[in-house]
Enzyme design. Structure first.
Site, PDB file in Angstrom:
ATOM      1  N   GLU A   1       0.956  -1.313   0.309  1.00 22.69           N
ATOM      2  CA  GLU A   1       0.343   0.166   0.007  1.00 22.69           C
ATOM      3  C   GLU A   1       0.843   1.307   0.129  1.00 22.69           C
ATOM      4  O   GLU A   1       0.578   2.214  -0.586  1.00 22.69           O
ATOM      5  CB  GLU A   1      -0.604   0.270   1.185  1.00 22.69           C
TER       6      GLU A   1
ATOM      7  N   ILE B   1      -2.047   7.281   1.322  1.00 24.19           N
ATOM      8  CA  ILE B   1      -3.371   7.562   0.169  1.00 24.19           C
ATOM      9  C   ILE B   1      -3.756   6.128   0.083  1.00 24.19           C
ATOM     10  O   ILE B   1      -2.360   5.705  -0.374  1.00 24.19           O
ATOM     11  CB  ILE B   1      -3.237   8.297  -1.382  1.00 24.19           C
TER      12      ILE B   1
ATOM     13  N   GLU C   1      13.632  11.595  -2.110  1.00 21.58           N
ATOM     14  CA  GLU C   1      13.981   9.235  -1.872  1.00 21.58           C
ATOM     15  C   GLU C   1      15.850  10.057  -1.381  1.00 21.58           C
ATOM     16  O   GLU C   1      15.810  11.177  -1.868  1.00 21.58           O
ATOM     17  CB  GLU C   1      14.121   9.548  -3.509  1.00 21.58           C
TER      18      GLU C   1
ATOM     19  N   ASP D   1      10.870   8.810 -10.410  1.00 22.78           N
ATOM     20  CA  ASP D   1       9.361   7.314  -9.120  1.00 22.78           C
ATOM     21  C   ASP D   1       7.843   7.515  -9.114  1.00 22.78           C
ATOM     22  O   ASP D   1       7.446   6.699  -8.872  1.00 22.78           O
ATOM     23  CB  ASP D   1       9.967   8.850  -7.925  1.00 22.78           C
TER      24      ASP D   1
ATOM     25  N   LYS E   1       5.729   4.476  -9.227  1.00 24.61           N
ATOM     26  CA  LYS E   1       4.736   4.126  -9.164  1.00 24.61           C
ATOM     27  C   LYS E   1       2.553   3.825 -10.339  1.00 24.61           C
ATOM     28  O   LYS E   1       2.070   3.190  -9.605  1.00 24.61           O
ATOM     29  CB  LYS E   1       4.105   5.815  -8.563  1.00 24.61           C
TER      30      LYS E   1
HETATM   31  P1  NDP Z   1      16.266   5.848   4.153  1.00 29.91           P
HETATM   32  O1  NDP Z   1      17.439   5.562   3.679  1.00 29.91           O
HETATM   33  O2  NDP Z   1      16.096   6.987   5.375  1.00 29.91           O
HETATM   34  O3  NDP Z   1      16.434   5.046   5.415  1.00 29.91           O
HETATM   35  C1  NDP Z   1      16.614   3.456   4.082  1.00 29.91           C
HETATM   36  C2  NDP Z   1      17.079   2.297   5.704  1.00 29.91           C
HETATM   37  O4  NDP Z   1      17.638   0.465   4.884  1.00 29.91           O
HETATM   38  C3  NDP Z   1      18.344   2.711   6.263  1.00 29.91           C
HETATM   39  O5  NDP Z   1      18.523   1.750   7.486  1.00 29.91           O
HETATM   40  C4  NDP Z   1      19.824   1.583   6.135  1.00 29.91           C
HETATM   41  O6  NDP Z   1      20.628   1.199   6.781  1.00 29.91           O
HETATM   42  C5  NDP Z   1      19.084   0.239   5.414  1.00 29.91           C
HETATM   43  N1  NDP Z   1      19.364  -0.215   4.431  1.00 29.91           N
HETATM   44  C6  NDP Z   1      19.565   0.456   3.023  1.00 29.91           C
HETATM   45  N2  NDP Z   1      20.435  -0.734   1.928  1.00 29.91           N
HETATM   46  C7  NDP Z   1      20.438  -1.279   3.037  1.00 29.91           C
HETATM   47  C8  NDP Z   1      21.050  -2.738   2.598  1.00 29.91           C
HETATM   48  N3  NDP Z   1      21.671  -3.517   1.485  1.00 29.91           N
HETATM   49  N4  NDP Z   1      20.897  -3.276   3.769  1.00 29.91           N
HETATM   50  C9  NDP Z   1      20.225  -3.241   4.537  1.00 29.91           C
HETATM   51  N5  NDP Z   1      19.855  -2.475   4.912  1.00 29.91           N
HETATM   52  C10 NDP Z   1      20.100  -1.272   4.047  1.00 29.91           C
HETATM   53  O7  NDP Z   1      15.167   5.734   3.003  1.00 29.91           O
HETATM   54  P2  NDP Z   1      13.459   5.676   3.305  1.00 29.91           P
HETATM   55  O8  NDP Z   1      13.476   5.453   4.454  1.00 29.91           O
HETATM   56  O9  NDP Z   1      13.429   6.723   2.999  1.00 29.91           O
HETATM   57  O10 NDP Z   1      12.700   4.679   2.755  1.00 29.91           O
HETATM   58  C11 NDP Z   1      12.411   3.311   2.517  1.00 29.91           C
HETATM   59  C12 NDP Z   1      11.488   3.072   2.090  1.00 29.91           C
HETATM   60  O11 NDP Z   1      10.236   3.582   1.602  1.00 29.91           O
HETATM   61  C13 NDP Z   1      12.250   3.206   0.234  1.00 29.91           C
HETATM   62  O12 NDP Z   1      11.525   2.429  -0.515  1.00 29.91           O
HETATM   63  C14 NDP Z   1      11.440   4.414  -0.720  1.00 29.91           C
HETATM   64  O13 NDP Z   1      11.023   4.745  -2.047  1.00 29.91           O
HETATM   65  C15 NDP Z   1       9.577   4.220   0.458  1.00 29.91           C
HETATM   66  N6  NDP Z   1       8.759   5.565   0.580  1.00 29.91           N
HETATM   67  C16 NDP Z   1       9.507   6.305   0.834  1.00 29.91           C
HETATM   68  C17 NDP Z   1       8.570   7.753   1.239  1.00 29.91           C
HETATM   69  C18 NDP Z   1       8.804   8.904   1.934  1.00 29.91           C
HETATM   70  O14 NDP Z   1       7.773   9.949   2.052  1.00 29.91           O
HETATM   71  N7  NDP Z   1      10.196   9.190   1.983  1.00 29.91           N
HETATM   72  C19 NDP Z   1       7.115   7.455   1.398  1.00 29.91           C
HETATM   73  C20 NDP Z   1       6.786   5.976   0.275  1.00 29.91           C
HETATM   74  C21 NDP Z   1       7.492   5.131   0.049  1.00 29.91           C
HETATM   75  P3  NDP Z   1      21.489   2.851   6.988  1.00 29.91           P
HETATM   76  O15 NDP Z   1      20.396   3.217   8.209  1.00 29.91           O
HETATM   77  O16 NDP Z   1      22.453   2.001   8.484  1.00 29.91           O
HETATM   78  O17 NDP Z   1      21.932   3.133   6.590  1.00 29.91           O
HETATM   79  N1  HSE Z   2       9.764  10.219  -2.637  1.00 34.91           N
HETATM   80  C1  HSE Z   2       8.705   9.771  -2.845  1.00 34.91           C
HETATM   81  C2  HSE Z   2       7.561  10.973  -3.011  1.00 34.91           C
HETATM   82  C3  HSE Z   2       8.194   9.542  -1.565  1.00 34.91           C
HETATM   83  O1  HSE Z   2       8.273  11.939  -3.102  1.00 34.91           O
HETATM   84  O2  HSE Z   2       6.618  11.445  -3.670  1.00 34.91           O
HETATM   85  C4  HSE Z   2       6.384   8.827  -1.110  1.00 34.91           C
HETATM   86  O3  HSE Z   2       6.418   7.858  -2.036  1.00 34.91           O
END
Ligand code: NDP
Ligand code: HSE
Length: 433
Positions: free
Chosen positions: A129, A136, A190, A201, A205
């Site tokens: 989702e 949303i 991102e 991105d 989607k």
């Molecule tokens: P971040 O870069 O903030 O966090 C990524 C996390 O994954 C970190 O904790 C990182 O570890 C860990 N990680 C990355 N690569 C590896 C690896 N190879 N092995 C182990 N751990 C790993 O990303 P976000 O939280 O912003 O995004 C996460 C997901 O959510 C993405 O798919 C994004 O597209 C999606 N998303 C984001 C939204 C947003 O508003 N930002 C909205 C909707 C979806 P470490 O902490 O050690 O670096």
């Molecule tokens: N980077 C993405 C955005 C996060 O700005 O919409 C939500 O998928």
């Protein structure tokens, strides 16, 4: 089985830490919903030494094997982002009989069909989702509530970062770089914001939405894509004068059994509902044969809204674990022809910088006419500080993308033309072919 439902997170960054915080804060309410408490048993990260406030150090691991060996972990939440190793980790979890919840649009766009098949074969669920539209609800409505419809069109604002940027640029005259930095600081962007501003991105989607809405497999690279980095303040100002706002629109249509799919900065008439979707809000408009038009709107990015969608899926999967329910049937996606942009019909906005000399306008109008492109409106602006230079802004009636591209090539080659400033599609009154 213990008295709790074991959960592991892959990733504890921007979104993962928001999910963990909500799991702690609302533990009692979630337990009441599921019938058993949710227990976070592992948190996989890349940098195991980084301090993680709110996460017991004993939960941290760098090894997926630890999670897969723990039979009490029934649900894995993938919040790492990127294609690999996220895709491979999801596959391993599914094959090991774990339900998987992911927010990863890249993986779902590129490998969703295959992973959903694997989940089905292993009697588990793959829920996503949060992969489209942040907070949303759109995946569940398309999977269930709208299933009786033949969906014919999806028109959406599905990138929060770019909508935040375009809104600030239009309403406050904000500078592109400043407002991108703000969107990053708010946790909308991102890890590499190029994916946001270049429409990548949104194309992931839209591919996910095409799979659900039309039950067809559309690869992200089949989606004609243009980002917002080429949008100038003058385009926003001219659009406003014409009665439009510029939005990064993701559009897909099913026409005669074929799909048209684009992600482009698009002029949207101010009176359209999507023109009023501002800031980090996203909206997805669906047209179906029974329902007509429905619009889903809400915060499209950020830890809170995204955690809302992620945790809805977790609670859903946890209820299945407790009830011992089997997943629903899986329907493989169809493959249909995806039309190249040359075959799309649209109205267009053209901004062309020219030498301000007699006959220039006539030559450009002739080139458009030769390509069977009919001009709908025209305005000429003097360019401040550049004497002898004028900016011509045209809007056209519906034209074929291929014809427009040809005409632009002819115009660009004219000695009196300094620059093709921008060529953008215009939404509203979709053309019948
Ligand atoms: P971040 O870069 O903030 O966090 C990524 C996390 O994954 C970190 O904790 C990182 O570890 C860990 N990680 C990355 N690569 C590896 C690896 N190879 N092995 C182990 N751990 C790993 O990303 P976000 O939280 O912003 O995004 C996460 C997901 O959510 C993405 O798919 C994004 O597209 C999606 N998303 C984001 C939204 C947003 O508003 N930002 C909205 C909707 C979806 P470490 O902490 O050690 O670096
Ligand atoms: N980077 C993405 C955005 C996060 O700005 O919409 C939500 O998928």
């Amino acid at each position: 089985m213990s008295g709790s439902v074991g959960v592991a997170l892959l990733g504890a960054g921007n979104i993962g830490s928001g999910v963990i915080a909500a799991l702690v804060r609302s533990a009692g309410r979630y337990a009441a919903r599921v019938g058993r408490p949710l227990e976070v048993r592992h948190v996989l990260v890349r940098d195991m030494l980084r301090p993680r406030p709110g996460v017991a150090s004993g939960l941290i691991t760098g090894d997926l094997g630890v999670i897969l060996e723990d039979a009490e972990t029934r649900i894995v939440i993938e919040l790492m982002g990127g294609e690999e190793p996220a895709r491979a980790y999801i596959e391993r979890c599914l094959r090991a009989g774990r339900h998987v919840v992911t927010a990863n649009k890249e993986v779902m766009a590129k490998a969703g069909g295959e992973l959903l098949q694997i989940a089905h074969e292993h009697g588990v669920r793959l829920l996503y989702e949060a992969s489209v539209g942040g907070g949303i609800p759109i995946i569940a409505p398309l999977s269930r509530d709208l299933l009786a419809n033949e969906v014919t069109a999806v028109t959406a604002i599905i990138n929060g970062t770019t909508n935040y940027m375009l809104t600030a640029m239009a309403q406050q005259g904000a500078d592109y770089e400043d407002v991108l930095a703000e969107a990053q600081a708010l946790g909308y962007a991102e890890p590499d914001p190029t994916a946001d501003v270049e429409g990548i991105d949104a194309s992931f989607k839209l591919a996910v939405l095409c799979g659900l809405a039309f039950n067809v497999a559309v690869a992200p690279e089949q989606i004609a894509r243009q980002g917002i980095s080429g949008i100038a303040a003058v385009d926003i100002a001219y659009a406003e004068q014409l009665g439009y706002v510029i939005k990064l629109l993701a559009r897909a249509r099913l026409v005669d059994g074929e799909v048209e799919a684009t992600v482009q900065p698009t002029l949207v008439p101010v009176e359209e509902p999507l023109a009023k979707v501002d800031g980090v809000l996203n909206a997805v408009q669906i047209e179906g044969d029974l329902v007509g038009r429905v619009v889903f709107e809400g915060p499209g990015a950020g830890p809170g809204p995204t955690a809302s969608s992620v945790l809805a899926d977790v609670l859903d999967a946890a209820q299945d674990v407790v009830a011992g329910r089997a997943p629903l049937a899986f329907v493989p996606r169809r493959t249909v022809r995806v039309r190249p942009p040359e075959e799309h019909r649209s109205r267009y906005y053209l901004r062309i910088t020219v030498q301000d000399r007699p006959g220039v306008l006539a030559r450009i109008a002739q080139a458009l006419g030769d390509a069977q492109i009919s001009i709908a409106s025209f305005i000429q602006y003097e360019v401040e500080g550049a004497e002898g230079t004028a900016e011509l802004v045209f809007t056209t009636h519906h034209a074929d993308g291929g014809a427009l591209r040809g005409a632009i090539g002819v115009i660009e080659a004219m000695d009196v033309v300094q620059e093709i400033g921008n060529v953008l599609p215009m939404a509203g009154e979709e053309a019948a072919r």
